[in-house]
Motif scaffolding. Structure first.
Motif, PDB file in Angstrom:
ATOM      1  N   LEU A 195       0.810  -1.210   0.000  1.00 48.68           N
ATOM      2  CA  LEU A 195       0.000   0.000   0.000  1.00 48.68           C
ATOM      3  C   LEU A 195       0.846   1.264   0.000  1.00 48.68           C
ATOM      4  CD1 LEU A 195      -2.969  -1.069   2.257  1.00 48.68           C
ATOM      5  CD2 LEU A 195      -2.923  -0.791  -0.212  1.00 48.68           C
ATOM      6  N   ALA A 196       2.140   1.155   0.245  1.00 51.21           N
ATOM      7  CA  ALA A 196       3.022   2.318   0.184  1.00 51.21           C
ATOM      8  C   ALA A 196       3.666   2.456  -1.194  1.00 51.21           C
ATOM      9  CB  ALA A 196       4.106   2.212   1.257  1.00 51.21           C
ATOM     10  N   ALA A 197       3.915   1.358  -1.876  1.00 48.73           N
ATOM     11  CA  ALA A 197       4.633   1.393  -3.155  1.00 48.73           C
ATOM     12  C   ALA A 197       3.723   1.262  -4.372  1.00 48.73           C
ATOM     13  CB  ALA A 197       5.682   0.286  -3.183  1.00 48.73           C
ATOM     14  N   LEU A 198       2.477   0.877  -4.157  1.00 46.18           N
ATOM     15  CA  LEU A 198       1.567   0.609  -5.265  1.00 46.18           C
ATOM     16  C   LEU A 198       0.287   1.424  -5.127  1.00 46.18           C
ATOM     17  CD1 LEU A 198       1.818  -3.289  -5.151  1.00 46.18           C
ATOM     18  CD2 LEU A 198       2.983  -1.792  -6.756  1.00 46.18           C
ATOM     19  N   THR A 199      -0.356   1.679  -6.252  1.00 47.06           N
ATOM     20  CA  THR A 199      -1.675   2.299  -6.269  1.00 47.06           C
ATOM     21  C   THR A 199      -2.626   1.290  -6.893  1.00 47.06           C
ATOM     22  OG1 THR A 199      -0.677   4.473  -6.569  1.00 47.06           O
ATOM     23  CG2 THR A 199      -3.013   4.271  -7.080  1.00 47.06           C
ATOM     24  N   PHE A 200      -3.752   1.061  -6.248  1.00 46.11           N
ATOM     25  CA  PHE A 200      -4.714   0.060  -6.704  1.00 46.11           C
ATOM     26  C   PHE A 200      -5.978   0.730  -7.214  1.00 46.11           C
ATOM     27  CE2 PHE A 200      -2.134  -1.981  -3.511  1.00 46.11           C
ATOM     28  CZ  PHE A 200      -1.924  -3.252  -4.003  1.00 46.11           C
ATOM     29  N   VAL A 226      -9.268  -4.897 -11.985  1.00 45.70           N
ATOM     30  CA  VAL A 226      -8.165  -4.483 -11.114  1.00 45.70           C
ATOM     31  C   VAL A 226      -7.011  -3.996 -11.978  1.00 45.70           C
ATOM     32  CG1 VAL A 226      -6.516  -5.212  -9.339  1.00 45.70           C
ATOM     33  CG2 VAL A 226      -8.815  -6.214  -9.383  1.00 45.70           C
ATOM     34  N   THR A 227      -6.569  -2.770 -11.709  1.00 46.81           N
ATOM     35  CA  THR A 227      -5.363  -2.223 -12.330  1.00 46.81           C
ATOM     36  C   THR A 227      -4.461  -1.765 -11.195  1.00 46.81           C
ATOM     37  OG1 THR A 227      -6.675  -1.445 -14.201  1.00 46.81           O
ATOM     38  CG2 THR A 227      -4.461  -0.551 -13.993  1.00 46.81           C
ATOM     39  N   ILE A 228      -3.186  -2.052 -11.316  1.00 45.70           N
ATOM     40  CA  ILE A 228      -2.216  -1.682 -10.285  1.00 45.70           C
ATOM     41  C   ILE A 228      -1.167  -0.789 -10.933  1.00 45.70           C
ATOM     42  CG2 ILE A 228      -0.545  -2.559  -8.596  1.00 45.70           C
ATOM     43  CD1 ILE A 228      -2.092  -5.255  -8.719  1.00 45.70           C
ATOM     44  N   SER A 229      -0.759   0.260 -10.226  1.00 49.08           N
ATOM     45  CA  SER A 229       0.322   1.130 -10.707  1.00 49.08           C
ATOM     46  C   SER A 229       1.477   1.064  -9.728  1.00 49.08           C
ATOM     47  CB  SER A 229      -0.154   2.580 -10.835  1.00 49.08           C
ATOM     48  OG  SER A 229      -1.163   2.671 -11.800  1.00 49.08           O
ATOM     49  N   ARG A 230       2.668   1.094 -10.268  1.00 45.94           N
ATOM     50  CA  ARG A 230       3.876   1.020  -9.450  1.00 45.94           C
ATOM     51  C   ARG A 230       4.695   2.277  -9.680  1.00 45.94           C
ATOM     52  NH1 ARG A 230       6.071  -4.005  -7.555  1.00 45.94           N
ATOM     53  NH2 ARG A 230       6.986  -3.109  -5.738  1.00 45.94           N
ATOM     54  N   ILE A 264       3.818   3.544 -13.342  1.00 45.97           N
ATOM     55  CA  ILE A 264       3.717   2.589 -14.437  1.00 45.97           C
ATOM     56  C   ILE A 264       2.487   1.722 -14.178  1.00 45.97           C
ATOM     57  CG2 ILE A 264       4.920   0.807 -15.761  1.00 45.97           C
ATOM     58  CD1 ILE A 264       6.418   3.518 -15.618  1.00 45.97           C
ATOM     59  N   ALA A 265       1.511   1.771 -15.080  1.00 43.06           N
ATOM     60  CA  ALA A 265       0.254   1.044 -14.895  1.00 43.06           C
ATOM     61  C   ALA A 265       0.357  -0.366 -15.459  1.00 43.06           C
ATOM     62  CB  ALA A 265      -0.887   1.792 -15.576  1.00 43.06           C
ATOM     63  N   SER A 266      -0.281  -1.290 -14.769  1.00 40.92           N
ATOM     64  CA  SER A 266      -0.354  -2.673 -15.253  1.00 40.92           C
ATOM     65  C   SER A 266      -1.484  -2.795 -16.272  1.00 40.92           C
ATOM     66  CB  SER A 266      -0.627  -3.625 -14.081  1.00 40.92           C
ATOM     67  OG  SER A 266      -1.985  -3.535 -13.670  1.00 40.92           O
ATOM     68  N   ASN A 267      -1.601  -3.970 -16.814  1.00 43.69           N
ATOM     69  CA  ASN A 267      -2.783  -4.339 -17.572  1.00 43.69           C
ATOM     70  C   ASN A 267      -3.980  -4.325 -16.625  1.00 43.69           C
ATOM     71  OD1 ASN A 267      -1.262  -6.522 -16.298  1.00 43.69           O
ATOM     72  ND2 ASN A 267      -2.951  -7.820 -16.959  1.00 43.69           N
ATOM     73  N   THR A 268      -5.176  -4.354 -17.158  1.00 42.16           N
ATOM     74  CA  THR A 268      -6.370  -4.464 -16.330  1.00 42.16           C
ATOM     75  C   THR A 268      -6.774  -5.931 -16.260  1.00 42.16           C
ATOM     76  OG1 THR A 268      -7.111  -2.254 -16.916  1.00 42.16           O
ATOM     77  CG2 THR A 268      -8.780  -3.755 -16.060  1.00 42.16           C
ATOM     78  N   MET A 269      -6.806  -6.451 -15.048  1.00 46.14           N
ATOM     79  CA  MET A 269      -7.208  -7.834 -14.826  1.00 46.14           C
ATOM     80  C   MET A 269      -8.719  -7.900 -14.603  1.00 46.14           C
ATOM     81  SD  MET A 269      -4.357  -9.192 -12.118  1.00 46.14           S
ATOM     82  CE  MET A 269      -4.668  -7.863 -10.955  1.00 46.14           C
ATOM     83  N   ILE A 270      -9.325  -8.971 -15.035  1.00 43.79           N
ATOM     84  CA  ILE A 270     -10.719  -9.247 -14.716  1.00 43.79           C
ATOM     85  C   ILE A 270     -10.721 -10.488 -13.831  1.00 43.79           C
ATOM     86  CG2 ILE A 270     -12.978  -9.914 -15.610  1.00 43.79           C
ATOM     87  CD1 ILE A 270     -12.268  -8.320 -18.147  1.00 43.79           C
ATOM     88  N   ILE A 271     -11.256 -10.333 -12.633  1.00 39.94           N
ATOM     89  CA  ILE A 271     -11.287 -11.418 -11.656  1.00 39.94           C
ATOM     90  C   ILE A 271     -12.744 -11.737 -11.345  1.00 39.94           C
ATOM     91  CG2 ILE A 271     -10.623 -12.140  -9.332  1.00 39.94           C
ATOM     92  CD1 ILE A 271      -8.307 -10.083  -9.522  1.00 39.94           C
ATOM     93  N   ARG A 272     -13.133 -12.992 -11.586  1.00 37.07           N
ATOM     94  CA  ARG A 272     -14.500 -13.425 -11.298  1.00 37.07           C
ATOM     95  C   ARG A 272     -14.562 -14.010  -9.889  1.00 37.07           C
ATOM     96  NH1 ARG A 272     -13.816 -15.141 -16.430  1.00 37.07           N
ATOM     97  NH2 ARG A 272     -13.621 -17.324 -15.894  1.00 37.07           N
TER      98      ARG A 272
END
Length: 192
Positions: free
Chosen positions: A85-90, A148-152, A166-174
Motif C-alpha cells: 500500500l506504500a509502493a503501489l496504487t490500486f 483491477v489495475t495496479i500502478s507502481r 507505471i500502470a499494469s494491464n487491467t485484470m478481470i477477476i471473477r
C-alpha cells in the motif's frame, strides 16, 4: 505390428507439427507461475504486468496476484519495494463499477508509516513481486466480475526526483459464492 507403430508415430508427428505451427503446444499446460504476462502500456521505458494464479475464485479464497515490472530502456531506474500500500496504487472496481472499499486490514496497512525501501532496476532486468491476498486489502466478497489495475512508482533519475507511475494491464477477476448445504435444502433433482 510395425505398421501400427509407424502409423501411430506418424499421427503423433502430424499433431505435434500442426500444434507447433499454430502455437498450441509451445509450453503445454502452464501452472500459476508460468502464465504469460499481459503487459500494460510501456511508460518511460518500463512495462508492468499483473496476473492472478487463476481467473475465478470463491469469495472466501485468497486472491494471489503476481506482478512483474520490466525496464525495457537503456538506463537504470529505481523501483520502490516498500509494503504494497506504500509502493503501489490500486484501482479495484466492484462488479457494478464502483471502487471497492478497503478492508479494515487494508486501511490499517495504508495508515502505517513505514520507511520506503528501493532497489535498482537495470536495463532488461525484471522485478517480481506478489500480493498473497488482494481480497485481504479490498472487499471482494460480492459475486461478479471485478476489474483491477495496479500502478507502481518508479524513479527514473539517480537523484530520485523524477517519479513515474507505471500502470499494469487491467485484470478481470471473477468471484462467486459457494453454495452451502442449506442453500440447496429447498431444491430437488426434479426441479420442483
Amino acid at each position: 505390428m510395425n505398421d501400427e507403430r509407424d502409423i501411430l508415430m506418424s499421427k503423433r508427428h502430424m499433431v505435434v507439427t500442426v500444434a507447433l505451427a499454430f502455437g498450441c503446444l509451445v509450453y503445454g499446460e502452464t501452472g500459476p507461475d508460468e502464465r504469460v504476462p499481459h503487459w500494460g502500456p510501456t511508460i518511460s521505458n518500463h512495462r508492468f504486468a499483473a496476473m492472478t494464479d487463476k481467473e475465478a475464485y470463491y469469495a472466501d479464497e485468497p486472491i494471489k496476484v503476481k506482478m512483474i515490472l520490466q525496464n525495457v530502456g537503456t538506463t537504470d531506474s529505481i523501483v520502490l519495494t516498500a509494503p504494497h500500500l506504500a509502493a503501489l496504487t490500486f484501482d479495484v472496481r466492484l462488479p457494478d463499477g464502483r471502487p471497492a472499499p478497503q478492508t479494515l486490514e487494508g486501511e490499517r496497512q495504508g495508515r502505517v508509516a513505514l520507511r520506503l525501501s528501493s532497489s535498482k532496476l537495470a536495463p532488461g532486468q525484471v522485478h517480481d513481486d506478489q500480493i498473497p491476498m488482494l481480497n485481504q486489502l479490498f472487499d471482494m466478497t460480492l459475486a461478479g466480475e471485478y476489474t483491477v489495475t495496479i500502478s507502481r512508482n518508479v524513479l527514473l533519475t539517480p537523484d530520485q526526483k523524477e517519479r513515474v507511475d507505471i500502470a499494469s494491464n487491467t485484470m478481470i477477476i471473477r468471484v462467486s459464492n459457494r453454495m452451502t448445504p442449506s442453500d440447496t435444502d429447498g431444491l430437488s433433482s426434479s426441479g420442483e
